[in-house]
Design an enzyme around this catalytic site. Sequence first.
Site, PDB file in Angstrom:
ATOM      1  N   GLU A 182       0.848  -1.195   0.000  1.00 33.85           N
ATOM      2  CA  GLU A 182       0.000   0.000   0.000  1.00 33.85           C
ATOM      3  C   GLU A 182       0.885   1.247   0.000  1.00 33.85           C
ATOM      4  O   GLU A 182       0.724   2.154   0.819  1.00 33.85           O
ATOM      5  CB  GLU A 182      -0.966  -0.031   1.181  1.00 33.85           C
ATOM      6  CG  GLU A 182      -1.962  -1.168   1.056  1.00 33.85           C
ATOM      7  CD  GLU A 182      -2.915  -1.301   2.241  1.00 33.85           C
ATOM      8  OE1 GLU A 182      -2.671  -0.648   3.281  1.00 33.85           O
ATOM      9  OE2 GLU A 182      -3.891  -2.053   2.131  1.00 33.85           O
TER      10      GLU A 182
ATOM     11  N   GLU B 100      -4.238  -8.079  -0.461  1.00 33.22           N
ATOM     12  CA  GLU B 100      -4.952  -8.109   0.816  1.00 33.22           C
ATOM     13  C   GLU B 100      -6.431  -7.981   0.483  1.00 33.22           C
ATOM     14  O   GLU B 100      -6.862  -6.966  -0.060  1.00 33.22           O
ATOM     15  CB  GLU B 100      -4.513  -6.958   1.724  1.00 33.22           C
ATOM     16  CG  GLU B 100      -3.047  -6.996   2.110  1.00 33.22           C
ATOM     17  CD  GLU B 100      -2.655  -5.826   3.010  1.00 33.22           C
ATOM     18  OE1 GLU B 100      -3.554  -5.238   3.658  1.00 33.22           O
ATOM     19  OE2 GLU B 100      -1.467  -5.497   3.054  1.00 33.22           O
TER      20      GLU B 100
END
Length: 410
Positions: A161, A299
Amino acid sequence: MPHTTPRLRRVRRALAAGTAAVLLLLTAQTATATASTTDPAAPELLLGQSTRGALNDFNSFAQGADGGSVYYELRSGDWVNAEHRAFAEELASQGKTVQVGISWKDNPPGFEGGDENAKAARSRAVTAEIAAGGHTAQLDRLLAFTNAHPSASFKLRLDYEVSSFYHCTDASCSSYKNAFNTLAAYLDGHSTAHNLSFVYHPVRGEFEQLYPGDAAVDWVGVSIFAHELCLPIYDRGYLYNGTPPQNYDVGANQCRNAYIGTDQNGNPAAVWRNFDHDANVLKLVKFAKDHGKPVVLSEAGMMNFTADNGATDGMEQVQGDRWVQRLFSLMNYRGPIPNLPGEYDLRGVIRSVVYINLDFRYGWDGIDDGSFDFAPDTTWFVDGRLSHYAAARASFCRGLADNGFTARCR
């Protein structure tokens, strides 16, 4: 879907460095890579995160998962904890796939405390230090592990991220691009097993500006939680995809966006419609396809969809099933993309799914050890184990079968 394999990428890197002798090898390996990647292959199911508990729950109703997901810290030069290493060891010893999140933004080397802004500033500095060749020795323990398990495959997220806030020292974000390429080159150059691939995993809205380039990137990663599938979450009140009310249809639980269609005269015009998937996610998948890269949902997990403090009954059952159905529909998306003209076929771009099959009521690792990481009325406070959701589990099992996964439910 055809994409650059790690082996072919290494050959191309050698050519770029001026190794003319590689030319014949490139021709032969290009043919091999083309033949292997054009054959249809089953998508991959990995279970996360961090501990065997996720796999245990899945195995209670299914079998055949391809691997799992764990985390490794640059600061300590080691796995986050013993449970992560043990899970990685179990998977790797069976020749499975291990996704490894190599983190520095969460715990930057040299960060001694302060608020989130101070931590982000140190993370940006570390990113620049990596770009200049620093911190590579902290990866040696990981390299020893991957080299010791040549039959396993390792998807290495070079931080996860990633964003301008944590990784960019200037508008061009050369710091992260260079850091990614530096780490990939170091890992690739010290791998004797040649079982590594590199995942570029940005936040969904900044995938273009941080992209390190086609040469080093093997996979494009993205996180899929609630917002990404246009579902509301409960965090001391409902949040509708983080967008203004006019961009969210509350009754339908869908994002509402314009795309470039045509008017009654066939001229380009903005057309409004509801979407099950966030615009930035669709654009990221299109970006990956345009660059010839497969996508890994690095994820993917349920969140606290209702104001019931993490219960697994009532609306959690309904929204959990809706979440699963949208997860698999993303793999098969074909249609318009907000603010872009035309129709797009994104089927087959997503080749790997990491489902976080744990109980978030007990923190990131889902371990009930007496500590509570998330308050009962926040977004993460939910039991995401598929065994606890009959409808969601049935939809997940259907999704595995319909999409050709090797993993199947019993």
